[in-house]
Design a protein around this motif. Structure first.
Motif, PDB file in Angstrom:
ATOM      1  N   LYS A 163       0.863  -1.193   0.000  1.00 17.91           N
ATOM      2  CA  LYS A 163       0.000   0.000   0.000  1.00 17.91           C
ATOM      3  C   LYS A 163       0.890   1.230   0.000  1.00 17.91           C
ATOM      4  O   LYS A 163       1.320   1.726   1.054  1.00 17.91           O
ATOM      5  CB  LYS A 163      -0.908  -0.018   1.230  1.00 17.91           C
ATOM      6  CG  LYS A 163      -2.170   0.810   1.052  1.00 17.91           C
ATOM      7  CD  LYS A 163      -3.115   0.175   0.051  1.00 17.91           C
ATOM      8  CE  LYS A 163      -4.461   0.887   0.046  1.00 17.91           C
ATOM      9  NZ  LYS A 163      -5.388   0.321  -0.940  1.00 17.91           N
ATOM     10  N   TYR A 164       1.189   1.721  -1.206  1.00 24.09           N
ATOM     11  CA  TYR A 164       2.094   2.870  -1.366  1.00 24.09           C
ATOM     12  C   TYR A 164       1.285   4.091  -1.793  1.00 24.09           C
ATOM     13  O   TYR A 164       0.707   4.115  -2.892  1.00 24.09           O
ATOM     14  CB  TYR A 164       3.158   2.540  -2.412  1.00 24.09           C
ATOM     15  CG  TYR A 164       4.099   3.684  -2.731  1.00 24.09           C
ATOM     16  CD1 TYR A 164       5.107   4.036  -1.841  1.00 24.09           C
ATOM     17  CD2 TYR A 164       3.983   4.389  -3.922  1.00 24.09           C
ATOM     18  CE1 TYR A 164       5.981   5.075  -2.137  1.00 24.09           C
ATOM     19  CE2 TYR A 164       4.853   5.423  -4.228  1.00 24.09           C
ATOM     20  CZ  TYR A 164       5.845   5.761  -3.330  1.00 24.09           C
ATOM     21  OH  TYR A 164       6.720   6.795  -3.605  1.00 24.09           O
ATOM     22  N   LYS A 165       1.154   5.075  -0.884  1.00 19.91           N
ATOM     23  CA  LYS A 165       0.384   6.297  -1.170  1.00 19.91           C
ATOM     24  C   LYS A 165      -1.021   5.957  -1.674  1.00 19.91           C
ATOM     25  O   LYS A 165      -1.474   6.459  -2.715  1.00 19.91           O
ATOM     26  CB  LYS A 165       1.128   7.177  -2.174  1.00 19.91           C
ATOM     27  CG  LYS A 165       2.454   7.723  -1.642  1.00 19.91           C
ATOM     28  CD  LYS A 165       3.122   8.651  -2.629  1.00 19.91           C
ATOM     29  CE  LYS A 165       4.413   9.229  -2.032  1.00 19.91           C
ATOM     30  NZ  LYS A 165       5.114  10.144  -2.962  1.00 19.91           N
ATOM     31  N   GLY A 170       7.053  -4.308   1.543  1.00 17.17           N
ATOM     32  CA  GLY A 170       6.809  -2.948   1.987  1.00 17.17           C
ATOM     33  C   GLY A 170       7.291  -2.705   3.406  1.00 17.17           C
ATOM     34  O   GLY A 170       6.967  -3.461   4.315  1.00 17.17           O
ATOM     35  N   ALA A 171       8.066  -1.647   3.575  1.00 12.65           N
ATOM     36  CA  ALA A 171       8.525  -1.246   4.910  1.00 12.65           C
ATOM     37  C   ALA A 171       7.599  -0.155   5.447  1.00 12.65           C
ATOM     38  O   ALA A 171       7.286   0.796   4.725  1.00 12.65           O
ATOM     39  CB  ALA A 171       9.959  -0.724   4.837  1.00 12.65           C
ATOM     40  N   PRO A 172       7.106  -0.278   6.698  1.00 17.92           N
ATOM     41  CA  PRO A 172       6.231   0.754   7.261  1.00 17.92           C
ATOM     42  C   PRO A 172       6.862   2.134   7.158  1.00 17.92           C
ATOM     43  O   PRO A 172       8.039   2.324   7.463  1.00 17.92           O
ATOM     44  CB  PRO A 172       6.067   0.315   8.718  1.00 17.92           C
ATOM     45  CG  PRO A 172       6.333  -1.158   8.700  1.00 17.92           C
ATOM     46  CD  PRO A 172       7.370  -1.367   7.649  1.00 17.92           C
ATOM     47  N   ASN A 173       6.060   3.123   6.684  1.00 18.72           N
ATOM     48  CA  ASN A 173       6.584   4.469   6.467  1.00 18.72           C
ATOM     49  C   ASN A 173       5.481   5.487   6.756  1.00 18.72           C
ATOM     50  O   ASN A 173       4.380   5.380   6.228  1.00 18.72           O
ATOM     51  CB  ASN A 173       7.072   4.606   5.017  1.00 18.72           C
ATOM     52  CG  ASN A 173       7.756   5.924   4.737  1.00 18.72           C
ATOM     53  OD1 ASN A 173       7.101   6.946   4.617  1.00 18.72           O
ATOM     54  ND2 ASN A 173       9.073   5.897   4.617  1.00 18.72           N
ATOM     55  N   VAL A 174       5.774   6.475   7.592  1.00 18.72           N
ATOM     56  CA  VAL A 174       4.743   7.435   8.015  1.00 18.72           C
ATOM     57  C   VAL A 174       4.294   8.327   6.874  1.00 18.72           C
ATOM     58  O   VAL A 174       3.177   8.860   6.881  1.00 18.72           O
ATOM     59  CB  VAL A 174       5.258   8.306   9.185  1.00 18.72           C
ATOM     60  CG1 VAL A 174       5.491   7.470  10.418  1.00 18.72           C
ATOM     61  CG2 VAL A 174       6.534   9.049   8.791  1.00 18.72           C
ATOM     62  N   ASP A 175       5.117   8.523   5.856  1.00 17.24           N
ATOM     63  CA  ASP A 175       4.783   9.429   4.764  1.00 17.24           C
ATOM     64  C   ASP A 175       3.991   8.753   3.637  1.00 17.24           C
ATOM     65  O   ASP A 175       3.110   9.374   3.043  1.00 17.24           O
ATOM     66  CB  ASP A 175       6.057  10.049   4.174  1.00 17.24           C
ATOM     67  CG  ASP A 175       6.789  10.922   5.184  1.00 17.24           C
ATOM     68  OD1 ASP A 175       6.092  11.623   5.947  1.00 17.24           O
ATOM     69  OD2 ASP A 175       8.022  10.892   5.204  1.00 17.24           O
ATOM     70  N   CYS A 176       4.315   7.511   3.351  1.00 16.32           N
ATOM     71  CA  CYS A 176       3.685   6.869   2.188  1.00 16.32           C
ATOM     72  C   CYS A 176       2.943   5.585   2.532  1.00 16.32           C
ATOM     73  O   CYS A 176       2.427   4.908   1.636  1.00 16.32           O
ATOM     74  CB  CYS A 176       4.728   6.587   1.111  1.00 16.32           C
ATOM     75  SG  CYS A 176       6.055   5.468   1.622  1.00 16.32           S
ATOM     76  N   GLY A 177       2.851   5.219   3.800  1.00 13.99           N
ATOM     77  CA  GLY A 177       2.178   3.977   4.191  1.00 13.99           C
ATOM     78  C   GLY A 177       3.147   2.815   4.240  1.00 13.99           C
ATOM     79  O   GLY A 177       3.556   2.361   5.311  1.00 13.99           O
ATOM     80  N   GLU A 178       3.543   2.330   3.058  1.00 18.87           N
ATOM     81  CA  GLU A 178       4.558   1.283   2.952  1.00 18.87           C
ATOM     82  C   GLU A 178       5.540   1.671   1.858  1.00 18.87           C
ATOM     83  O   GLU A 178       5.131   2.025   0.746  1.00 18.87           O
ATOM     84  CB  GLU A 178       3.932  -0.072   2.622  1.00 18.87           C
ATOM     85  CG  GLU A 178       3.130  -0.688   3.755  1.00 18.87           C
ATOM     86  CD  GLU A 178       2.583  -2.062   3.372  1.00 18.87           C
ATOM     87  OE1 GLU A 178       2.879  -3.037   4.083  1.00 18.87           O
ATOM     88  OE2 GLU A 178       1.866  -2.150   2.349  1.00 18.87           O
ATOM     89  N   ALA A 179       6.822   1.612   2.178  1.00 18.71           N
ATOM     90  CA  ALA A 179       7.861   1.965   1.211  1.00 18.71           C
ATOM     91  C   ALA A 179       8.397   0.698   0.552  1.00 18.71           C
ATOM     92  O   ALA A 179       8.987  -0.153   1.231  1.00 18.71           O
ATOM     93  CB  ALA A 179       8.997   2.706   1.912  1.00 18.71           C
TER      94      ALA A 179
END
Length: 525
Positions: A429-431, A457-466
């Motif tokens: 789930k990217y952006k 996907g790595a958890p990321n506060v800006d894009c959801g999953e990086a």
């Protein structure tokens, strides 16, 4: 009742009325009794179908003498060898249920499986006996160990001394079963999304599946079995090849050059490979040193090969006509197969449905069936599908119509060829956009230095999953993170990046059947 126009229906297989898989294969072997069935590429030894059938009968009778009955579970823990297949077929003919044990597993994983199946008899290679007997003893269900070879071991009798019974094959009849409901096999899920689940398969289901797995065109052909016979892909192909009357060549060594040497020495016509092995052949620096002109067909399963990879491997084998892709699950065998496609293989496709399958594609949001070229979850039902997992609730795995919910995202075209995109649970789930990691992996695999790649996907506060790529390079090749990121971004057709970057590893973690273990990759993050 009317057919749903969005469902894809396949032909039904013709099965014998006894619905006994063991008897079915035994009869097939006798049709090819003078043909070579097995060749050990490591030793050069061979076995005809007639000899294999005789060993199968003697094994079945010896198991019956030991008290094995219908419903009992018998296991084998061994690397590939002659005795393994005759033992497997003997278990089937004795009416018992076979559950293989993976010799490479550690104590925890192997005992998890044994505790579920509770085998009465355990066949072992000498190596497996030394590695695992002490652990097996803790379960307390195994009455007898039988060790392959001629020598008894402390706590186990030799295979030679086990084989006490003998009868002419034409005088033998397999122990009767109710093939539509009696279990012939118990396999296990890969365990990449939780503890492995026991997967029982019926005689009818396995019969139906092997007919879809390998068609009769392999009769008399020399086929190289490169996968282990304790996982679903390896065992399914071996049984399918025996059903078809092929000569099955195998090696206990499955290295890249071992494969090429066997092709050259035994003039192999057909290769059974995993996608990673196909890519290794495409990029091989030594393939041109071997005569591979005998190869006319390749089968690949586990994960889809991109159209570019299919074309590339054809460019490395001068007489390769077709690369057959197979879409299968341990729970169902060969769901789709390009062997069965009426118009032959099609780039990027996994073919048309196997015998007896009805397949629907459900929209991921509305859960309604969709038509051609619309993506959704692939769901199917067939006699080949497991009746249900052992020791767990099955409520989440089958829908109200009895269709198995595969968890795979895909679609079919106007000619009803199927295409696999990815796993629902593996979509990144990217952006707010669902990105299929398999699509990114297929692009990165085109880089000349990449041997294998896995994207999660790595958890990321800006894009959801990086999206993050784990990459193993070919020996002697080099590539930088910046180079691979640029390589990908120049080829994607949407606004996206490897936001999580690239991490280099020596090899990727894989479960049974060479399936990429994404759970392990996420732990590595």
């Amino acid at each position: 009742m009317l057919k749903n126009k969005c469902y894809v229906f396949a032909e039904n297989a013709k099965v014998p009325t006894h619905m006994h898989f063991g008897q079915y294969i035994l009869d097939k072997m006798m049709e090819h009794r003078d043909t070579v069935a097995l060749i050990d590429a490591d030793t050069g030894e061979s076995l005809t179908y007639g000899e294999l059938a005789q060993k199968t009968v003697d094994t079945a009778l010896s198991l019956t003498r030991m008290g094995v009955r219908k419903g009992d579970v018998v296991s084998i823990c061994s690397e590939k060898r002659f005795e393994l297949l005759s033992t497997t077929l003997g278990i089937f003919c004795a009416g018992a249920t076979y559950s293989p044990s993976d010799i490479t597993y550690g104590t925890g994983p192997i005992l998890h499986r044994v505790k579920i199946t509770k085998p009465k008899i355990m066949f072992c290679s000498p190596t497996a006996f030394g590695l695992h007997k002490e652990s097996f003893d803790t379960v307390g269900c195994i009455d007898q160990y039988i060790v392959y070879g001629d020598e008894d071991k402390p706590g186990g009798i030799s295979f030679k001394n086990f084989l006490t019974e003998h009868a002419d094959v034409k005088d033998f009849l397999s122990v009767p079963v109710e093939g539509w409901k009696d279990y012939v096999l118990i396999l296990f899920s890969s365990g990449t999304t939780g503890l492995p689940k026991g997967i029982p398969l019926t005689h009818l289901g396995l019969m139906n599946s092997t007919m879809s797995f390998v068609n009769d065109s392999l009769k008399g052909e020399r086929s190289l079995s490169t996968r282990e016979w304790y996982n679903a892909y390896g065992l399914g192909f071996a049984l399918g090849a025996l059903r078809a009357g092929a000569t099955l060549v195998y090696s206990a060594r499955n290295g890249h050059e071992d494969c090429l040497a066997a092709i050259e020495k035994y003039k192999i016509n057909f290769l059974q490979l995993a996608p990673a092995s196909v890519v290794e052949l495409i990029k091989s620096s030594v393939l041109d040193d071997y005569d591979v002109s005998s190869v006319e067909g390749i089968m690949s399963a586990s994960t889809p090969l991109a159209a570019e990879q299919v074309r590339a491997v054809k460019g490395r084998f001068p007489n390769l006509r077709d690369v057959y892709q197979l879409y299968g699950l341990t729970e169902a065998g060969s769901v789709c197969n390009e062997h069965l496609a009426p118009n032959g293989p099609r780039d990027g496709s996994v073919g048309t449905p196997g015998y007896g399958f009805t397949i629907k594609v459900l929209d991921l949001e509305t859960r309604r069936p969709v038509g051609p070229n619309e993506r959704g979850e692939i769901c199917f039902k067939s006699p080949s599908v497991t009746p249900g997992y052992l020791s767990v609730s099955n409520d989440d795995f089958f829908d109200e119509e009895g269709f198995y919910k595969s968890g795979d995202v895909g679609y079919y075209d106007e000619d009803r060829y199927f295409y696999i995109v990815d796993r629902i649970k593996e979509l990144i789930k990217y952006k707010d956009t669902g990105i299929a990691p398999a699509e990114l992996e297929s692009i990165l695999m085109q880089h000349p230095s990449v041997r294998e790649v896995g994207v999660v996907g790595a958890p990321n506060v800006d894009c959801g999953e990086a999206p993050t790529a784990f990459v193993a390079l070919l020996p002697g090749r080099e590539a930088t993170e910046e180079e691979l990121v640029a390589f990908l971004e120049a080829r994607v057709t949407f606004r996206m990046k490897l936001a999580g970057g690239v991490r280099f590893v020596e090899k990727l973690p894989r479960g049974s059947g060479e399936k990429l273990d994404r759970k392990a990759l996420k732990i590595m993050l």
